[in-house]
Design a protein around this motif. Structure first.
Motif, mmCIF file in Angstrom:
data_model
loop_
_atom_site.group_PDB
_atom_site.id
_atom_site.type_symbol
_atom_site.label_atom_id
_atom_site.label_comp_id
_atom_site.label_asym_id
_atom_site.label_seq_id
_atom_site.Cartn_x
_atom_site.Cartn_y
_atom_site.Cartn_z
ATOM 1 N N MET A 12 64.259 50.139 70.011
ATOM 2 C CA MET A 12 63.422 48.616 70.456
ATOM 3 C C MET A 12 63.291 48.392 71.778
ATOM 4 N N THR A 16 60.107 47.660 74.155
ATOM 5 C CA THR A 16 60.101 46.834 74.227
ATOM 6 C C THR A 16 60.361 46.381 76.034
ATOM 7 N N ARG A 73 71.738 41.552 65.653
ATOM 8 C CA ARG A 73 70.695 42.551 66.453
ATOM 9 C C ARG A 73 70.245 41.976 66.613
ATOM 10 N N ASN B 57 52.521 47.586 67.696
ATOM 11 C CA ASN B 57 53.276 48.036 67.605
ATOM 12 C C ASN B 57 54.367 47.899 66.110
ATOM 13 N N GLN B 59 57.161 49.131 64.024
ATOM 14 C CA GLN B 59 57.727 48.703 63.997
ATOM 15 C C GLN B 59 58.648 47.821 64.409
ATOM 16 N N ILE B 60 58.269 47.060 66.037
ATOM 17 C CA ILE B 60 58.442 45.749 65.915
ATOM 18 C C ILE B 60 57.946 44.831 65.807
ATOM 19 N N ARG B 63 60.895 44.493 62.751
ATOM 20 C CA ARG B 63 61.492 43.856 62.418
ATOM 21 C C ARG B 63 61.454 42.892 63.028
#
Lengths: 149, 149
Positions: A12, A16, A73, B57, B59-60, B63
């Motif tokens: 991530m 990012t 996290r 995105n 995946q981001i 999360r």
């Protein structure tokens, strides 16, 4: 699954990277300190329960363990090299000993994830032992990477 | 399940009432402000994606939605009446209009929980719409309960 959370976190961070570069160093410091503030809020009562200083409450343990699993996290991308010069309690080792820092971060995440899992079971002694393991991971991290308070 | 998270949060607040009473008002303010700092960290990129200012995105989004779902349940016990006199951006309505405050809090939690669920699917348009709904819940909350910045 030992390193899975951290591996995801790293991916991530890379993904990012472009966005992170635009975040001001003082904001990154504020964000990572916010995580520690909340880790204190949700770990404090668990530590007290594990030490018998507060009555054990399984519902609160489960909730806090879930929050802590998420919080563990969150701080890492805040330790960007751009924050080296910012006022904080971070020791130079954060930036100079990358392998050791990542190991300590990974350990905290793994112990916290385990606490979350154990808290879902009904074994109070196991939960208290795992609260101790998380506390030890916090302590080990602070010992090496945070100025003495 | 509209109010389930908040109901649990309220039950927790009552259960931890004795413990909360021992937390200093300035610490409660610091903790709730830490939550907002992190809500900004994890909502900001989603807002940018929903507005087409950053590449999408998935995946981001997943999360961050998970983090936000947790964060949206964290600040409320920090708005304890003991914090009324503390320096913060909280408007008097936080303490004077309890029903409306709880409704706004509940709405934010519900919209964020929904974002978490929607982000697990593959429907980008639905995710973006729900990011908008969360943004609107944040905005509605700020409009009524936070001093203009």
């Amino acid at each position: 699954m030992k390193k899975s959370f951290f591996a995801v976190g790293l991916a991530m961070t890379l993904a990012t990277g472009a966005a992170m570069a635009q975040v001001k160093p003082e904001i990154l410091v504020k964000q990572r300190q916010a995580v520690m503030t909340l880790q204190g809020k949700y770990f404090g009562p668990l530590g007290a329960m594990a030490q018998g200083k507060a009555p054990y409450n399984a519902q609160i343990v489960q909730r806090n363990a879930g929050f802590l699993d998420n919080l563990s996290r969150m701080p890492w991308d805040g330790f960007d090299p751009s924050t080296k010069g910012e006022k904080s309690h971070a020791l130079p080792a954060v930036f100079n000993d990358d392998a050791k820092f990542k190991e300590a971060a990974s350990r905290l995440q793994n112990e916290t994830a385990k606490l979350y899992q154990v808290s879902r079971g009904g074994d109070e002694a196991a939960v208290k032992a795992q609260i101790g393991a998380v506390g030890k991971a916090c302590g080990g991290y602070h010992e090496n990477f945070r100025q003495k308070q």
